[in-house]
Structures are given as structure tokens and as C-alpha cells.
Design a protein around this motif. Structure first.
Motif, mmCIF file in Angstrom:
data_model
loop_
_atom_site.group_PDB
_atom_site.id
_atom_site.type_symbol
_atom_site.label_atom_id
_atom_site.label_comp_id
_atom_site.label_asym_id
_atom_site.label_seq_id
_atom_site.Cartn_x
_atom_site.Cartn_y
_atom_site.Cartn_z
ATOM 1 N N ARG A 142 0.815 -1.230 0.000
ATOM 2 C CA ARG A 142 0.000 0.000 0.000
ATOM 3 C C ARG A 142 0.836 1.261 0.000
ATOM 4 N NH1 ARG A 142 -3.644 -0.810 4.947
ATOM 5 N NH2 ARG A 142 -3.336 1.411 5.278
ATOM 6 N N ILE A 143 1.930 1.234 0.774
ATOM 7 C CA ILE A 143 2.702 2.461 0.981
ATOM 8 C C ILE A 143 3.846 2.594 -0.033
ATOM 9 C CG2 ILE A 143 4.147 3.648 2.738
ATOM 10 C CD1 ILE A 143 2.066 2.480 4.801
ATOM 11 N N GLY A 144 4.223 1.476 -0.628
ATOM 12 C CA GLY A 144 5.228 1.539 -1.684
ATOM 13 C C GLY A 144 6.655 1.496 -1.176
ATOM 14 N N ILE A 145 6.920 0.555 -0.281
ATOM 15 C CA ILE A 145 8.286 0.347 0.219
ATOM 16 C C ILE A 145 8.414 -1.137 0.583
ATOM 17 C CG2 ILE A 145 7.618 1.059 2.587
ATOM 18 C CD1 ILE A 145 10.598 2.183 2.749
ATOM 19 N N ASP A 146 9.622 -1.700 0.474
ATOM 20 C CA ASP A 146 9.795 -3.127 0.770
ATOM 21 C C ASP A 146 9.693 -3.414 2.270
ATOM 22 O OD1 ASP A 146 10.114 -3.795 -1.824
ATOM 23 O OD2 ASP A 146 12.308 -3.793 -1.772
ATOM 24 N N PHE A 147 9.242 -4.625 2.570
ATOM 25 C CA PHE A 147 9.183 -5.088 3.964
ATOM 26 C C PHE A 147 10.141 -6.262 4.128
ATOM 27 C CE2 PHE A 147 7.160 -8.101 7.033
ATOM 28 C CZ PHE A 147 7.371 -7.345 8.187
ATOM 29 N N TYR A 148 10.902 -6.269 5.209
ATOM 30 C CA TYR A 148 11.823 -7.379 5.489
ATOM 31 C C TYR A 148 11.043 -8.495 6.170
ATOM 32 C CZ TYR A 148 15.921 -9.981 6.922
ATOM 33 O OH TYR A 148 16.861 -10.969 7.095
ATOM 34 N N ARG A 149 10.853 -9.584 5.395
ATOM 35 C CA ARG A 149 9.996 -10.685 5.834
ATOM 36 C C ARG A 149 10.845 -11.702 6.579
ATOM 37 N NH1 ARG A 149 7.370 -15.397 4.346
ATOM 38 N NH2 ARG A 149 5.264 -14.983 3.612
ATOM 39 N N THR A 150 10.636 -11.818 7.878
ATOM 40 C CA THR A 150 11.393 -12.824 8.627
ATOM 41 C C THR A 150 10.656 -13.199 9.908
ATOM 42 O OG1 THR A 150 13.555 -13.370 9.553
ATOM 43 C CG2 THR A 150 12.797 -11.167 9.948
ATOM 44 N N ASP A 151 10.911 -14.414 10.375
ATOM 45 C CA ASP A 151 10.377 -14.842 11.666
ATOM 46 C C ASP A 151 11.577 -14.945 12.613
ATOM 47 O OD1 ASP A 151 9.238 -15.945 13.847
ATOM 48 O OD2 ASP A 151 8.350 -17.670 12.825
ATOM 49 N N LEU A 152 11.781 -13.896 13.390
ATOM 50 C CA LEU A 152 13.003 -13.804 14.201
ATOM 51 C C LEU A 152 13.086 -14.824 15.323
ATOM 52 C CD1 LEU A 152 13.125 -9.923 14.317
ATOM 53 C CD2 LEU A 152 14.917 -11.366 13.347
ATOM 54 N N LYS A 153 11.946 -15.379 15.723
ATOM 55 C CA LYS A 153 11.998 -16.340 16.842
ATOM 56 C C LYS A 153 12.528 -17.710 16.399
ATOM 57 C CE LYS A 153 7.275 -16.208 17.628
ATOM 58 N NZ LYS A 153 6.920 -15.379 16.526
ATOM 59 N N LYS A 154 12.632 -17.924 15.078
ATOM 60 C CA LYS A 154 13.148 -19.201 14.577
ATOM 61 C C LYS A 154 14.641 -19.332 14.873
ATOM 62 C CE LYS A 154 10.008 -20.698 11.043
ATOM 63 N NZ LYS A 154 9.720 -20.807 9.616
ATOM 64 N N LYS A 155 15.148 -20.531 14.833
ATOM 65 C CA LYS A 155 16.569 -20.830 15.063
ATOM 66 C C LYS A 155 17.043 -20.284 16.411
ATOM 67 C CE LYS A 155 17.653 -20.782 10.159
ATOM 68 N NZ LYS A 155 18.242 -20.026 9.080
ATOM 69 N N GLY A 156 16.217 -20.434 17.430
ATOM 70 C CA GLY A 156 16.616 -20.016 18.778
ATOM 71 C C GLY A 156 16.707 -18.519 18.963
ATOM 72 N N GLY A 157 16.020 -17.765 18.095
ATOM 73 C CA GLY A 157 16.108 -16.301 18.142
ATOM 74 C C GLY A 157 15.703 -15.706 19.484
ATOM 75 N N PHE A 158 14.634 -16.242 20.076
ATOM 76 C CA PHE A 158 14.159 -15.669 21.337
ATOM 77 C C PHE A 158 15.195 -15.890 22.452
ATOM 78 C CE2 PHE A 158 11.626 -15.899 25.331
ATOM 79 C CZ PHE A 158 11.234 -14.570 25.355
ATOM 80 N N LYS A 159 15.785 -17.083 22.482
ATOM 81 C CA LYS A 159 16.792 -17.376 23.513
ATOM 82 C C LYS A 159 18.021 -16.463 23.326
ATOM 83 C CE LYS A 159 19.661 -20.915 25.610
ATOM 84 N NZ LYS A 159 20.792 -19.991 25.639
ATOM 85 N N LYS A 160 18.411 -16.297 22.063
ATOM 86 C CA LYS A 160 19.570 -15.416 21.783
ATOM 87 C C LYS A 160 19.256 -13.981 22.228
ATOM 88 C CE LYS A 160 21.111 -18.235 17.930
ATOM 89 N NZ LYS A 160 20.937 -18.448 16.487
ATOM 90 N N ALA A 161 18.002 -13.565 22.017
ATOM 91 C CA ALA A 161 17.600 -12.217 22.440
ATOM 92 C C ALA A 161 17.691 -12.079 23.956
ATOM 93 C CB ALA A 161 16.180 -11.925 21.963
ATOM 94 N N MET A 162 17.235 -13.108 24.677
ATOM 95 C CA MET A 162 17.267 -13.057 26.147
ATOM 96 C C MET A 162 18.729 -13.052 26.645
ATOM 97 S SD MET A 162 14.238 -12.747 27.162
ATOM 98 C CE MET A 162 13.747 -11.973 25.651
ATOM 99 N N ASP A 163 19.590 -13.835 25.991
ATOM 100 C CA ASP A 163 21.008 -13.875 26.385
ATOM 101 C C ASP A 163 21.655 -12.500 26.228
ATOM 102 O OD1 ASP A 163 20.724 -16.544 26.914
ATOM 103 O OD2 ASP A 163 21.695 -17.246 25.067
ATOM 104 N N LEU A 164 21.356 -11.868 25.091
ATOM 105 C CA LEU A 164 21.942 -10.552 24.822
ATOM 106 C C LEU A 164 21.379 -9.493 25.775
ATOM 107 C CD1 LEU A 164 24.095 -9.892 22.787
ATOM 108 C CD2 LEU A 164 22.334 -9.344 21.120
ATOM 109 N N SER A 165 20.104 -9.625 26.077
ATOM 110 C CA SER A 165 19.469 -8.689 27.002
ATOM 111 C C SER A 165 20.124 -8.785 28.386
ATOM 112 C CB SER A 165 17.975 -8.994 27.092
ATOM 113 O OG SER A 165 17.381 -8.210 28.072
ATOM 114 N N ARG A 166 20.423 -10.019 28.800
ATOM 115 C CA ARG A 166 21.099 -10.221 30.099
ATOM 116 C C ARG A 166 22.493 -9.611 30.071
ATOM 117 N NH1 ARG A 166 17.754 -14.740 30.952
ATOM 118 N NH2 ARG A 166 18.744 -15.917 29.310
ATOM 119 N N LYS A 167 23.168 -9.807 28.920
ATOM 120 C CA LYS A 167 24.534 -9.272 28.799
ATOM 121 C C LYS A 167 24.547 -7.746 28.964
ATOM 122 C CE LYS A 167 28.037 -8.601 25.363
ATOM 123 N NZ LYS A 167 28.291 -8.646 23.933
#
Ligand code: SF4
Length: 187
Positions: A142-167
Motif C-alpha cells: 500500500r505504501i510503496g516500500i519493501d518489507f523485510y519478511r522474517t520470523d526472528l523467533k526461529k533458530k533459537g532467536g528468542f533465547k539469543k535475544a534473552m542472552d543478549l538482554s542479560r549481557k
């Protein structure tokens, strides 16, 4: 003469909080020239909004990534979602909330000359990535710009996010963000 082969596409990455943004930013910054976009008028109360913003600023300062802060349009978000106040987290209010935030992200990305926009929202195990991706793609068309299509929680993404947040010792909230989600206590 400039070496254009090394130029990266500019991405505006909608970021809901530092805990969710740190891992995606580290993952994407080698492939894209990223700016973080803090646009979360869903967050209630105001102290919570500024608490999350303070940590996003720390993330931006530590990584050298530019941070753009959108308007805290509480009344706009309230008006758009009020009729769905009784919905549980994960119900029909959430797609509207995603769309509210991603629409502004897409518009801002286009106005500021970015090539693509994305979001950190899909990293949460409580959020439906298919809905987020569908919303992003529809807004992109609708707006005329590309969207980055990804599911970040795949491949342990959520755990990696929590590890980095703790760091980084980032604040980790106990609810998604809006006043209605306080009762359900999930992120
Ligand atoms: S629960 Fe989370 S995603 Fe759903 S409406 Fe509230 S803040 Fe938005």
C-alpha cells in the motif's frame, strides 16, 4: 570514484524494546544499514514507555546504530483499539496494534528515504509471526516500500535475544505493553 558495491540497503527497524531489538540489530547490521525506530504508543503507563525508551537509547549508543523516536500518540492508539478492549492478548486487538505501529514505520521509512522497513515484533513467542508478516507485506504494497519478511523467533532467536538482554542488563518487562496486557503478564 565511490565503490557502490559495498553500499548496504537502508533499513528502518521498528523496535518495541531493547530486549527484543538487540539480537535482530546484531543479526542484521552486517547486511543492512540499520536505524532503529521506537514507535510504540501502545505502551502504558507513560513511565513504562520512557523506561523502554531509555534502554533503546543505551542499545543505540553502544552499537553506534541511529535511533529515531516516533510520536507517543497514546490517544491515537487508544482510539484505534478501544472497541477491542475486552480482547485477550493474542486476540483481535493485537493485529490492529501491529498494523498501527508498522504503518507509521513504513510511512516514516518512505518519507526518510529508507529502502526497506522491518520489525522486531516477531521475536516474541507470544506474537503470531504469520500475522506480523502478512501485516508488513500488505502495508508495504500500500505504501510503496519493501518489507523485510522474517520470523526472528526461529533458530533459537528468542533465547539469543534473552542472552543478549542479560549481557546488556536491559530491563525486561513482565507484560506486552498496553494497559489491557498488564492483566495477562506476558511479553
Ligand atoms: S497485547 Fe501487546 S500486541 Fe496486543 S494490543 Fe496489547 S500491546 Fe499490542
Amino acid at each position: 570514484m565511490a565503490d557502490y558495491s559495498t553500499l548496504k540497503s537502508r533499513m528502518l527497524l521498528h523496535s518495541c524494546c531493547a530486549t527484543c531489538a538487540a539480537y535482530p540489530a546484531s543479526l542484521l547490521k552486517d547486511s543492512f544499514d540499520i536505524s532503529l525506530f521506537y514507535y510504540n504508543p501502545n505502551i502504558f503507563p507513560e513511565e513504562e514507555y520512557y523506561k523502554r525508551l531509555a534502554d533503546i537509547r543505551i542499545l543505540a549508543d553502544n552499537t553506534g546504530i541511529t535511533l529515531i523516536t516516533g510520536e507517543y500518540d497514546k490517544s491515537g492508539w487508544d482510539k484505534a483499539t478501544k472497541h477491542l478492549s475486552g480482547e485477550p492478548e493474542g486476540g483481535t486487538r493485537c493485529p490492529l496494534c501491529f498494523s498501527f505501529r508498522l504503518k507509521k514505520t513504513a510511512e516514516t521509512a518512505r518519507e526518510k528515504g529508507f529502502d526497506i522497513f522491518g520489525t522486531t515484533l516477531s521475536i516474541s513467542p507470544h506474537k503470531d509471526s504469520k500475522v506480523i508478516i502478512r501485516t508488513g507485506e500488505s502495508l508495504a504494497a500500500r505504501i510503496g516500500i519493501d518489507f523485510y519478511r522474517t520470523d526472528l523467533k526461529k533458530k533459537g532467536g528468542f533465547k539469543k535475544a534473552m542472552d543478549l538482554s542479560r549481557k546488556y542488563s536491559f530491563y525486561r518487562q513482565s507484560y506486552c505493553g498496553c494497559k489491557y496486557s498488564i492483566r495477562s503478564n506476558t511479553v
